[in-house]
Design a protein around this motif. Structure first.
Motif, short mmCIF file in Angstrom:
data_model
loop_
_atom_site.label_atom_id
_atom_site.label_comp_id
_atom_site.label_asym_id
_atom_site.label_seq_id
_atom_site.Cartn_x
_atom_site.Cartn_y
_atom_site.Cartn_z
N ILE A 305 -76.21 94.50 1.24
CA ILE A 305 -76.26 93.21 1.92
C ILE A 305 -76.18 92.11 0.88
O ILE A 305 -76.97 92.07 -0.07
N LEU A 306 -75.23 91.21 1.03
CA LEU A 306 -75.09 90.08 0.11
C LEU A 306 -76.24 89.11 0.33
O LEU A 306 -76.49 88.66 1.45
N ASN A 307 -76.96 88.80 -0.73
CA ASN A 307 -78.11 87.90 -0.66
C ASN A 307 -77.62 86.46 -0.67
O ASN A 307 -77.22 85.93 -1.71
N THR A 308 -77.64 85.83 0.49
CA THR A 308 -77.21 84.44 0.61
C THR A 308 -78.37 83.49 0.87
O THR A 308 -78.15 82.29 1.08
N LEU A 309 -79.59 83.99 0.84
CA LEU A 309 -80.76 83.16 1.13
C LEU A 309 -81.46 82.69 -0.13
O LEU A 309 -81.83 81.51 -0.24
N ASP A 310 -81.67 83.58 -1.09
CA ASP A 310 -82.42 83.24 -2.30
C ASP A 310 -81.53 82.57 -3.34
O ASP A 310 -80.31 82.80 -3.39
N HIS A 311 -82.16 81.77 -4.19
CA HIS A 311 -81.45 81.14 -5.30
C HIS A 311 -81.43 82.14 -6.46
O HIS A 311 -82.47 82.45 -7.05
N LEU A 312 -80.26 82.67 -6.77
CA LEU A 312 -80.14 83.71 -7.76
C LEU A 312 -79.71 83.13 -9.10
O LEU A 312 -79.00 82.10 -9.16
N LYS A 314 -77.89 83.59 -13.00
CA LYS A 314 -76.54 83.97 -13.39
C LYS A 314 -76.33 85.47 -13.42
O LYS A 314 -75.26 85.98 -13.09
N PHE A 315 -77.36 86.20 -13.84
CA PHE A 315 -77.21 87.64 -14.04
C PHE A 315 -78.10 88.46 -13.10
O PHE A 315 -78.36 89.62 -13.36
N ASP A 316 -78.57 87.84 -12.05
CA ASP A 316 -79.35 88.57 -11.06
C ASP A 316 -78.43 89.34 -10.11
O ASP A 316 -77.27 88.95 -9.90
N GLY A 317 -78.95 90.42 -9.55
CA GLY A 317 -78.18 91.20 -8.59
C GLY A 317 -77.88 90.39 -7.34
O GLY A 317 -78.74 89.65 -6.84
N LYS A 318 -76.69 90.53 -6.82
CA LYS A 318 -76.26 89.73 -5.68
C LYS A 318 -76.50 90.41 -4.33
O LYS A 318 -76.38 89.76 -3.29
N SER A 319 -76.80 91.69 -4.31
CA SER A 319 -76.92 92.41 -3.04
C SER A 319 -78.21 93.20 -2.98
O SER A 319 -78.80 93.54 -4.02
N ASP A 320 -78.63 93.48 -1.78
CA ASP A 320 -79.80 94.31 -1.50
C ASP A 320 -79.36 95.56 -0.75
O ASP A 320 -78.35 95.55 -0.04
N ASP A 321 -80.13 96.61 -0.88
CA ASP A 321 -79.86 97.84 -0.15
C ASP A 321 -80.48 97.77 1.24
O ASP A 321 -81.50 97.12 1.45
N GLY A 322 -79.86 98.45 2.17
CA GLY A 322 -80.39 98.45 3.52
C GLY A 322 -79.75 99.51 4.38
O GLY A 322 -79.02 100.40 3.90
N PHE A 323 -80.02 99.42 5.69
CA PHE A 323 -79.51 100.39 6.67
C PHE A 323 -78.95 99.62 7.85
O PHE A 323 -79.51 98.61 8.30
#
Length: 460
Positions: A305-312, A314-323
């Motif tokens: 899942i692309l993380n579009t809510l949190d302020h990330l 430069k080198f933080d992961g852009k996606s989260d795992d899910g189902f």
């Protein structure tokens, strides 16, 4: 006529005198052959050998004789008795046709069953929303992620299009139905005319009576303790529950996802089931267009899942795992469970990992991580091994056998409730596992004092 060598044929409609050229095509068609003597065709019932369809030629037994043999043969069905006579399967039974006049009281007491509710061969409903079938199942043993325990299933009689609503209690049924009927009538521009349901108090109450009277909706109730009369709703419940149970078993997700599974099953079945009288899907009958299936994915498959809510950074992961747990009903988005946030969210920026195999034991981490499980249950793990001095005095007082364990033994987890007022365990007891174990002689001398200190009794 027979003396003049003519053939005479007697039927149920009349008598036919045939010409001399008419002869039997097949000898096998003869069921009974009786000789003529003294201008009479006499049938000796005792010497007849029954053939295929000879029952129509057999004399009928009287009602008293039929009941006598019915009682002699253990109140067996009259069809079975006539089959024995027709096929000559037994000896000693009169070659007669036994009739049942439905006067055997013993059979009515011992064999009476529920009346059958046959389905209609042809549906008389010709438009959507003319009749709605509805039923409520629950409470479930496990609450859903949104703490729901009931599911309301509404099915349109014409198209078999189905809607599901999840409730925390039965009291919410009236409000949900009022809102749903008003919304769906405005959407389809048709009026609901008949509601068919059971005698549950969630449907049979003052609020629903006033609403249906105001809208001019007729209500039809099934007979008490006769769910067969509400067969459309009952069969839909069974179909949805079986599909949800299957998807949960395939995805290895816990039972708390039952509401998401039922919602997904309803969404899919509206687009894939075929209504027999019309040979179309419920979606096409209700919406008027052919459904598309290209976007559908397996329930419970792994996603990123692309993380579009949190302020990330430069080198933080852009996606989260899910189902993947379903489809959105209000937007073109997917419903996914985010493992990091532990919430179900609707997101379009999802990458599906359908090729990732699901093996036994695979699934969400909270099912197999004991620390995460105890944290979610509001329980605190207490280490009870020889490599820690927690409760060491109590351990020695119970038995000295524990002190003989090797230092490398595995840890045992004990689940204890977390007290909100006056915590049972202070911070010093949790850090005590890093200290060196005390000799057994010191422990025996300070047994009572160690117990009070470790359990926090002195602080109270």
């Amino acid at each position: 006529m027979c003396d003049k060598k003519n053939n005479v044929l007697f039927t149920d409609t009349g008598c036919f005198v045939l010409s001399l050229s008419i002869k039997l095509a097949y000898e096998s068609q003869v069921l009974l052959k009786v000789p003529r003597k003294n201008n009479m065709y006499s049938i000796d019932m005792k010497n007849i050998v029954p053939k295929e369809s000879l029952t129509c030629l057999v004399a009928k037994a009287t009602l008293d004789e039929s009941m006598l043999w019915h009682r002699r043969l253990g109140h067996v069905n009259f069809k079975t008795i006539n089959k024995l006579v027709k096929d000559n399967l037994v000896k000693g039974l009169p070659i007669k046709h036994f009739e049942n006049d439905q006067t055997c009281v013993a059979c009515l007491k011992g064999k009476q069953h529920k009346a059958s509710c046959k389905s209609k061969i042809q549906n008389s409903i010709t438009q959507p929303l003319f009749m709605l079938h509805m039923d409520l199942f629950g409470p479930t043993f496990v609450s859903s992620l949104m703490n729901k325990k009931y599911c309301l299933v509404v099915t349109d009689d014409y198209s078999r299009f189905t809607w599901v609503f999840f409730l925390a209690s039965k009291d919410e049924t009236s409000g949900i139905l009022k809102s749903f009927i008003t919304q769906i009538e405005n959407l389809v521009d048709k009026k609901v005319k008949i509601i068919r349901c059971d005698n549950g108090t969630e449907f049979k109450n003052r609020v629903m009576s006033e609403f249906c009277e105001k809208k001019g909706i007729k209500r039809e109730f099934s007979v008490a303790r006769t769910p067969q009369q509400n067969g459309v709703a009952e069969r839909r419940n069974r179909t949805l529950i079986e599909a949800a149970r299957t998807m949960l078993a395939d995805s290895k997700l816990p039972t708390t996802f039952w509401a998401e599974a039922v919602n997904t099953a309803c969404y899919v079945q509206n687009r894939v089931l075929v209504v027999k009288p019309h040979n179309k899907t419920p979606y096409e009958l209700f919406r008027g267009r052919t459904p598309s299936l290209s976007f559908m994915r397996p329930f419970g498959c792994h996603v990123t899942i692309l993380n579009t809510l949190d302020h990330l950074g430069k080198f933080d992961g852009k996606s989260d795992d899910g189902f993947f747990v379903g489809y959105s009903l209000n937007s073109k988005a997917f419903r996914v469970y985010n493992i990091r946030t532990r919430k179900v969210e609707e997101n379009l920026h999802v990458r599906f990992l359908e090729d990732k195999p699901i093996i036994a034991g695979d699934g969400p981490k909270w099912l197999f991580d004991i620390d995460v499980l105890t944290k979610s249950m509001n329980y605190v793990p207490v280490v009870a091994g020889t490599n820690s001095n927690d409760f060491v005095g109590t351990k020695e007082s119970i038995g000295a056998g524990h002190s003989s364990k090797e230092p490398g033994s595995s840890q045992d987890y004990i689940l204890m409730p977390l007290w909100k007022d006056g915590s049972l365990f202070d911070s010093s007891s949790k850090n005590a596992s890093n200290d060196e174990p005390q000799p057994s002689s010191d422990v025996e001398n300070k047994n009572d004092e160690g117990v009070r200190k470790e359990s926090g009794i002195d602080n109270q």
